[in-house]
Design an enzyme around this catalytic site. Sequence first.
Site, PDB file in Angstrom:
ATOM      1  N   ASP A 155       0.878  -1.216   0.142  1.00 31.75           N
ATOM      2  CA  ASP A 155      -0.134   0.082   0.042  1.00 31.75           C
ATOM      3  C   ASP A 155       1.000   1.334  -0.020  1.00 31.75           C
ATOM      4  OD1 ASP A 155      -2.120  -1.746   0.357  1.00 31.75           O
ATOM      5  OD2 ASP A 155      -2.808  -1.071   2.246  1.00 31.75           O
ATOM      6  N   ASP A 156       0.264   2.345  -0.468  1.00 32.67           N
ATOM      7  CA  ASP A 156       0.759   3.674  -0.186  1.00 32.67           C
ATOM      8  C   ASP A 156       1.648   4.163  -1.361  1.00 32.67           C
ATOM      9  OD1 ASP A 156      -0.853   3.469   1.824  1.00 32.67           O
ATOM     10  OD2 ASP A 156       0.566   3.965   3.402  1.00 32.67           O
ATOM     11  N   HIS A 160       3.460  -2.452   3.377  1.00 29.79           N
ATOM     12  CA  HIS A 160       3.579  -0.982   2.799  1.00 29.79           C
ATOM     13  C   HIS A 160       4.983  -0.721   1.904  1.00 29.79           C
ATOM     14  CE1 HIS A 160       0.391  -0.530   5.871  1.00 29.79           C
ATOM     15  NE2 HIS A 160      -0.018   0.635   5.135  1.00 29.79           N
TER      16      HIS A 160
END
Length: 429
Positions: free
Chosen positions: A160-161, A310
Amino acid sequence: MLFQAISLFLAIPLAQAAAVARSSHEHHDHDHTHEVPQRLPGVWYQEPDHPVHSLFRRGPGDGYNYPVPGAQNWAAGFPPTSVPNPAMLPREWVAAYNASVASGDIPNIPRSQSLQPNTNPVYPQGVNPMSPEICSATYKCRIPGDIWDAPNGVFASSFDDGPLPLTPQLVGFLQDKGVKTTHFMIGVNIIYYPSQFLAALNAGHDIAVHTWTHPYMTTLSDLDVLGQLGWTMQLIHNATGGRVPKYWRPPYGDTDQRVNAIASAVFGLETVVWNNDTEDWGSNSTDLVQGAMAGFLSRPKTPGLIILEHETSTITVNGFINSFPLIAQNGWQFQSLADVMSGGHIYQNSDNDNAPVTAAPVYNQTMLSLATSTASSTIPASSIADLVSSSVPSPTAKPNSASSIREQRSSSLVLFLSLLAVSTVVVFS
Ligand SMILES: *[C@@H]1O[C@H](CO)[C@@H](O)[C@H](O)[C@H]1NC(C)=O
Ligand SMILES: *[C@@H]1O[C@H](CO)[C@@H](O)[C@H](O)[C@H]1NC(C)=O
Ligand SMILES: *[C@@H]1O[C@H](CO)[C@@H](O)[C@H](O)[C@H]1NC(C)=O
Ligand SMILES: *[C@@H]1O[C@H](CO)[C@@H](O)[C@H](O)[C@H]1NC(C)=O
Ligand SMILES: *[C@@H]1O[C@H](CO)[C@@H](O)[C@H](O)[C@H]1NC(C)=O
Ligand SMILES: [Zn+2]
């Protein structure tokens, strides 16, 4: 807009056939194995009456030149790198949202509120986040159809991100290992880091939606939800030569029935959460991440693993890289999340990362007469044609009861409406 008028007409004849296609889609078995969405004629994975077709209908060959991410002014038409203004949404999105509200697809439930930064948002007093009407994922309520678990034995990988400065390093590592992952990307990060975005895309990794600015989605108004999802989809669409993402992950895992309904009804998005969390986002050492990874990797293979990870820092990325050998050693099968959950059909309008994307079909008179004169199934991009032909009464059918006469009448009505819809296209296009 022309296309709304058309989809209003098409919605009627398509309803019955769409229901068939939809049933396999809605009845994901979220507790056991995941059912792969059924490919529809013409590559699209949404029924032809779904608004996502008209919202993102363009594709290569339609005369539009998508600027390469990072080229001068490539993102000029997108909102600034801040919360999108709900008053500046494309009218088509708002119209599609309005239509979904009118047909009762968007539940009218209270928004949650963030009382303090970085704490779980709360609903007004007396509202139970675990009730089926709310079903907040923040409180671990699982909305039927959402993805929380991977198939047994599978390590369904995602990060993610991104995109972020470390994205190329992560991508390079995975490329060396001959595997891919799914990147749940933040819209504004794509604008900040276009070359890192391309590193992931060009390596054939799967791109999915993680909103425009990473808010707690259940705290937002409907139109703010629309902007967070729509702009990120549009940016990924335009930055990938026209691919329409199929999956989104709510930041902080914060979604509920209302947010999910907007994602699904307007944009055709499926929601992905996770079943284990290394808390890499809050870790101050790779050891902590590796310890958590080792624990999850030694658990039973049922259900498969979806670990929240992440691509934000050396701690999160190295924690993963150092743990990578354990995945195979412990007997897990490493796969990109979007790939394994979709049976290789990562986008809504393309078979995979390399296959051409398909613009939603524009229906014309030729297609309709082909459809009505023969029951041929060889017409390309012919979802509408197939559906229309299936509703035409066969010339040999003998109506022998009141009910079959009724059916025949409604079939004629359906055909008439289809003709009307098609002639609308011809007149206005
Ligand atoms: C994105 O691409 C579409 C064509 O598919 C184009 O009409 C639109 O202007 C582009 N959006 C932005 C904000 O550049
Ligand atoms: C959507 O509905 C709102 C409220 O009814 C209305 O004000 C707005 O004009 C509608 N917008 C579109 C594009 O249909
Ligand atoms: C990890 O996932 C499994 C399967 O969903 C679950 O039973 C277990 O409680 C999870 N562990 C943690 C620490 O969340
Ligand atoms: C790292 O976090 C742990 C617990 O989360 C804490 O005990 C430790 O003091 C922290 N170490 C540093 C160097 O900040
Ligand atoms: C109508 O659709 C058919 C089938 O997609 C295509 O072959 C034909 O060129 C189209 N005709 C016009 C006039 O666009
Ligand atoms: Zn996130």
